[in-house]
Design a protein around this motif. Structure first.
Motif, PDB file in Angstrom:
ATOM      1  N   LEU A   1       0.859  -1.189   0.000  1.00  0.00           N
ATOM      2  CA  LEU A   1       0.000   0.000   0.000  1.00  0.00           C
ATOM      3  C   LEU A   1       0.893   1.236   0.000  1.00  0.00           C
ATOM      4  N   SER A   2       0.561   2.209  -0.856  1.00  0.00           N
ATOM      5  CA  SER A   2       1.293   3.473  -0.907  1.00  0.00           C
ATOM      6  C   SER A   2       0.318   4.641  -0.812  1.00  0.00           C
ATOM      7  N   LEU A   3       0.862   5.807  -0.444  1.00  0.00           N
ATOM      8  CA  LEU A   3       0.084   7.036  -0.334  1.00  0.00           C
ATOM      9  C   LEU A   3       0.533   8.017  -1.404  1.00  0.00           C
ATOM     10  N   VAL A   4      -0.412   8.705  -2.003  1.00  0.00           N
ATOM     11  CA  VAL A   4      -0.109   9.815  -2.909  1.00  0.00           C
ATOM     12  C   VAL A   4      -0.758  11.054  -2.316  1.00  0.00           C
ATOM     13  N   LEU A   5       0.050  12.047  -1.976  1.00  0.00           N
ATOM     14  CA  LEU A   5      -0.410  13.216  -1.235  1.00  0.00           C
ATOM     15  C   LEU A   5      -0.679  14.407  -2.152  1.00  0.00           C
ATOM     16  N   ASN A   6      -1.787  15.078  -1.903  1.00  0.00           N
ATOM     17  CA  ASN A   6      -2.125  16.344  -2.541  1.00  0.00           C
ATOM     18  C   ASN A   6      -2.002  16.297  -4.066  1.00  0.00           C
ATOM     19  N   THR A   7      -2.782  15.432  -4.665  1.00  0.00           N
ATOM     20  CA  THR A   7      -2.844  15.358  -6.124  1.00  0.00           C
ATOM     21  C   THR A   7      -4.204  15.841  -6.601  1.00  0.00           C
ATOM     22  N   GLY A   8      -4.273  16.277  -7.855  1.00  0.00           N
ATOM     23  CA  GLY A   8      -5.538  16.757  -8.389  1.00  0.00           C
ATOM     24  C   GLY A   8      -5.395  17.325  -9.786  1.00  0.00           C
ATOM     25  N   THR A   9      -6.456  17.965 -10.252  1.00  0.00           N
ATOM     26  CA  THR A   9      -6.511  18.513 -11.600  1.00  0.00           C
ATOM     27  C   THR A   9      -5.578  19.712 -11.742  1.00  0.00           C
ATOM     28  N   LEU A  10      -4.677  19.644 -12.721  1.00  0.00           N
ATOM     29  CA  LEU A  10      -3.796  20.754 -13.053  1.00  0.00           C
ATOM     30  C   LEU A  10      -3.666  20.842 -14.573  1.00  0.00           C
ATOM     31  N   PHE A  11      -3.694  22.035 -15.109  1.00  0.00           N
ATOM     32  CA  PHE A  11      -3.389  22.256 -16.522  1.00  0.00           C
ATOM     33  C   PHE A  11      -1.900  22.516 -16.700  1.00  0.00           C
ATOM     34  N   ALA A  12      -1.317  23.197 -15.718  1.00  0.00           N
ATOM     35  CA  ALA A  12       0.105  23.522 -15.695  1.00  0.00           C
ATOM     36  C   ALA A  12       0.517  23.652 -14.236  1.00  0.00           C
ATOM     37  N   PRO A  13       1.822  23.544 -13.947  1.00  0.00           N
ATOM     38  CA  PRO A  13       2.259  23.747 -12.558  1.00  0.00           C
ATOM     39  C   PRO A  13       1.840  25.131 -12.058  1.00  0.00           C
ATOM     40  N   LEU A  14       1.351  25.192 -10.823  1.00  0.00           N
ATOM     41  CA  LEU A  14       0.834  26.439 -10.269  1.00  0.00           C
ATOM     42  C   LEU A  14       1.385  26.695  -8.875  1.00  0.00           C
ATOM     43  N   THR A  15       1.635  27.947  -8.590  1.00  0.00           N
ATOM     44  CA  THR A  15       1.829  28.427  -7.230  1.00  0.00           C
ATOM     45  C   THR A  15       0.619  29.299  -6.886  1.00  0.00           C
ATOM     46  N   LYS A  16       0.549  29.726  -5.659  1.00  0.00           N
ATOM     47  CA  LYS A  16      -0.558  30.600  -5.276  1.00  0.00           C
ATOM     48  C   LYS A  16      -0.528  31.896  -6.097  1.00  0.00           C
ATOM     49  N   THR A  17       0.672  32.399  -6.359  1.00  0.00           N
ATOM     50  CA  THR A  17       0.797  33.632  -7.132  1.00  0.00           C
ATOM     51  C   THR A  17       0.343  33.435  -8.572  1.00  0.00           C
ATOM     52  N   THR A  18       0.797  32.359  -9.221  1.00  0.00           N
ATOM     53  CA  THR A  18       0.380  32.150 -10.607  1.00  0.00           C
ATOM     54  C   THR A  18      -1.102  31.806 -10.692  1.00  0.00           C
ATOM     55  N   PHE A  19      -1.641  31.141  -9.678  1.00  0.00           N
ATOM     56  CA  PHE A  19      -3.083  30.899  -9.675  1.00  0.00           C
ATOM     57  C   PHE A  19      -3.846  32.219  -9.679  1.00  0.00           C
ATOM     58  N   GLN A  20      -3.377  33.170  -8.893  1.00  0.00           N
ATOM     59  CA  GLN A  20      -4.077  34.452  -8.777  1.00  0.00           C
ATOM     60  C   GLN A  20      -3.889  35.344  -9.995  1.00  0.00           C
ATOM     61  N   THR A  21      -2.739  35.216 -10.674  1.00  0.00           N
ATOM     62  CA  THR A  21      -2.418  36.160 -11.755  1.00  0.00           C
ATOM     63  C   THR A  21      -2.558  35.573 -13.152  1.00  0.00           C
ATOM     64  N   ARG A  22      -2.691  34.260 -13.273  1.00  0.00           N
ATOM     65  CA  ARG A  22      -2.750  33.624 -14.598  1.00  0.00           C
ATOM     66  C   ARG A  22      -3.995  32.742 -14.702  1.00  0.00           C
ATOM     67  N   PRO A  23      -5.172  33.342 -14.876  1.00  0.00           N
ATOM     68  CA  PRO A  23      -6.383  32.522 -15.003  1.00  0.00           C
ATOM     69  C   PRO A  23      -6.353  31.588 -16.199  1.00  0.00           C
ATOM     70  N   ASP A  24      -5.528  31.908 -17.199  1.00  0.00           N
ATOM     71  CA  ASP A  24      -5.412  31.033 -18.374  1.00  0.00           C
ATOM     72  C   ASP A  24      -4.731  29.714 -18.057  1.00  0.00           C
ATOM     73  N   LEU A  25      -4.094  29.612 -16.897  1.00  0.00           N
ATOM     74  CA  LEU A  25      -3.420  28.372 -16.504  1.00  0.00           C
ATOM     75  C   LEU A  25      -4.257  27.543 -15.528  1.00  0.00           C
ATOM     76  N   ARG A  26      -5.402  28.093 -15.108  1.00  0.00           N
ATOM     77  CA  ARG A  26      -6.233  27.349 -14.159  1.00  0.00           C
ATOM     78  C   ARG A  26      -7.089  26.318 -14.891  1.00  0.00           C
ATOM     79  N   PRO A  27      -7.343  25.163 -14.275  1.00  0.00           N
ATOM     80  CA  PRO A  27      -8.355  24.245 -14.819  1.00  0.00           C
ATOM     81  C   PRO A  27      -9.718  24.925 -14.835  1.00  0.00           C
ATOM     82  N   SER A  28     -10.555  24.529 -15.766  1.00  0.00           N
ATOM     83  CA  SER A  28     -11.882  25.135 -15.878  1.00  0.00           C
ATOM     84  C   SER A  28     -12.838  24.560 -14.833  1.00  0.00           C
ATOM     85  N   ASN A  29     -13.734  25.409 -14.350  1.00  0.00           N
ATOM     86  CA  ASN A  29     -14.839  24.993 -13.477  1.00  0.00           C
ATOM     87  C   ASN A  29     -14.382  24.153 -12.292  1.00  0.00           C
ATOM     88  N   LEU A  30     -13.354  24.609 -11.624  1.00  0.00           N
ATOM     89  CA  LEU A  30     -12.857  23.906 -10.441  1.00  0.00           C
ATOM     90  C   LEU A  30     -13.959  23.761  -9.391  1.00  0.00           C
TER      91      LEU A  30
END
Length: 453
Positions: free
Chosen positions: A105-134
């Motif tokens: 048994l293994s664990l995979v931590l904090n995975t999910g939908t991403l279009f591109a690698p994101l930080t909090k700053t790029t999430f806030q400033t680059r809406p074109d990189l966010r997944p749609s309809n989160l």
């Protein structure tokens, strides 16, 4: 509009134990040597499972976990500790502790939908990189199953894997949870069956000659590609349904493993689905399968209220559901060991999204983003813990709000891509299965090292 036979087959995909039409356009991407069987079994937890209470840190981070989660936080002394790690499972998931100790048994931590690698700053400033309809149930289920973070999907990753598989007496892609997006291919069609077999139908037991005559008469009465397609599909459907019913309803050596600790049969929908998958794996030789792909599921994880029982956080709706999940997974693993294929089968969880780290006033949680998942099988990395647990401070570096909606650190492609590659998808076909593969296979990104081999 004129429909071709292939058009008709695609329209009728997923309507039963179906579709004997030929799988067109396959390559030799999965050409397993004789005896090198592998199966992948996806468990979709519908509604958005709270992975933050499924996998909990037990070191100094537990204090921050307890402060942020409030009324739904699980006491450290009640958790199911995972040996030689700083994590534990929900108390209701004790059935998985021996599998962890076994190294399966293994664990995979904090995975999910991403279009591109994101930080909090790029999430806030680059809406074109966010997944749609989160954080929308329907959209995030499609994101997980279709793996197109900003586009609509008409086919799913399991279906696209099946496009590159060789067949057998039944399709090697089998859904026991309905005709969902994940199992729809561009060229292939899945076998979709209830876990307990197909219901009987009037006239089903006609002798073969009479049945074929009836189908031929129906097809020639009107003519044309549609009725010709109907006849072809029905002929294959009858034959496949007969075989599927025999496998799912007949005697099986694996049934005895699907019991609880008191020896009582497991009767949950998920347990019956996994039993169905185990029966198909048991029959892999007679079916001519060197690869099999299964989708099963468990619904009801949208716990906005009563996720925990007020005053008793170890009880409540999630405890009941995670207990059922753990028992069903443990039973399935026992069955795979008895069949001698535990190292040839990988089981893994998926879900719409994670939940808010902060609890709400109804002893529940709300829609969020990143999540924790489980991978089980005899070939997984022993003691494997992949990814980084997010900063648990509400409003912190990983939280796009002040409620604990964490940006995933691992993309679905890195998680599911590792399983697909283990399953046998070639490097050349990874971009076909994962449309955004280029983003997640360069610049130091790539499949997680989930497996020993």
């Amino acid at each position: 509009m004129t429909l071709s036979r292939r058009d008709f087959a695609r329209l009728t995909a997923g309507t039963g134990a179906l579709a004997a039409l030929g799988h067109l356009g396959r390559t030799a991407a999965i050409a397993a040597p004789s005896g090198n069987f592998r199966a992948m079994v996806g468990i979709f937890l519908y509604g958005g499972n709270d992975g933050w209470n499924m996998v909990v840190p037990t070191d100094a981070r537990h204090a921050a976990y307890q402060a942020a989660r409030g009324s739904i936080a699980l006491p450290r002394n009640a958790l199911t500790p995972l040996t030689n790690s700083s994590y534990a499972l929900h108390p209701a998931m004790a059935a998985l502790r021996p599998i962890w100790d076994e190294g399966a048994l293994s664990l995979v931590l904090n995975t999910g939908t991403l279009f591109a690698p994101l930080t909090k700053t790029t999430f806030q400033t680059r809406p074109d990189l966010r997944p749609s309809n989160l954080m929308s149930h329907a959209d995030e289920q499609d994101h997980w199953q279709g793996l197109r973070a900003r586009d609509v999907s008409s086919d799913g990753f399991m279906g696209r894997i099946a496009d590159r598989m060789t067949g057998g007496r039944l399709p090697p892609l089998i859904s026991l949870v309905g005709s969902t997006l994940a199992v729809i291919g561009r060229q292939s069609t899945p076998l979709v069956v209830p876990a307990t077999g197909l219901p009987p139908r009037s006239g089903y037991r006609l002798d073969e000659a009479a049945k074929n005559l009836a189908i031929t008469a129906m097809a020639t009465s009107a003519g044309g590609p549609i009725m010709d397609g109907v006849a072809t599909t029905l002929s294959g459907t009858y034959a496949q349904a007969d075989l599927a019913n025999a496998l799912l309803s007949g005697a099986s050596s694996v049934s005895r493993h699907f019991v609880d600790s008191a020896g009582r049969p497991l009767t949950s929908d998920l347990a019956l689905q996994l039993l169905g998958a185990a029966r198909m794996i048991e029959a892999r030789g007679s079916l001519g399968h060197t690869r099999q792909t299964f989708l099963v599921g468990q619904g009801g994880f949208d716990h906005h209220a009563n996720q925990v029982q007020g005053g008793t956080p170890t009880a409540g709706a999630q405890a009941t559901m995670l207990g059922g999940l753990a028992q069903a997974m443990a039973a399935f693993h026992r069955a795979m060991k008895a069949l001698g294929v535990a190292s040839n089968v990988t089981t893994f969880t998926m879900s719409d999204f994670g939940r808010t780290y902060a609890s709400n006033a109804q002893f529940g949680t709300d829609h969020a983003w990143g999540n924790n998942h489980l991978v089980m099988g005899g070939d997984v990395t022993k003691g494997g813990i992949f990814g980084r647990y997010p900063d648990p401070v509400l409003g912190g570096a990983d939280d796009i709000t002040d409620q604990g909606r964490f940006i995933p650190g691992i993309a679905q492609e890195e998680y599911l891509g590792a399983i697909a590659r283990w399953h046998g998808v070639s490097n050349a076909d990874m971009p076909y299965v994962f449309p955004n593969w280029q983003t997640w296979s360069t610049a130091g990104r790539g499949p997680l090292p989930l497996f020993r081999s």
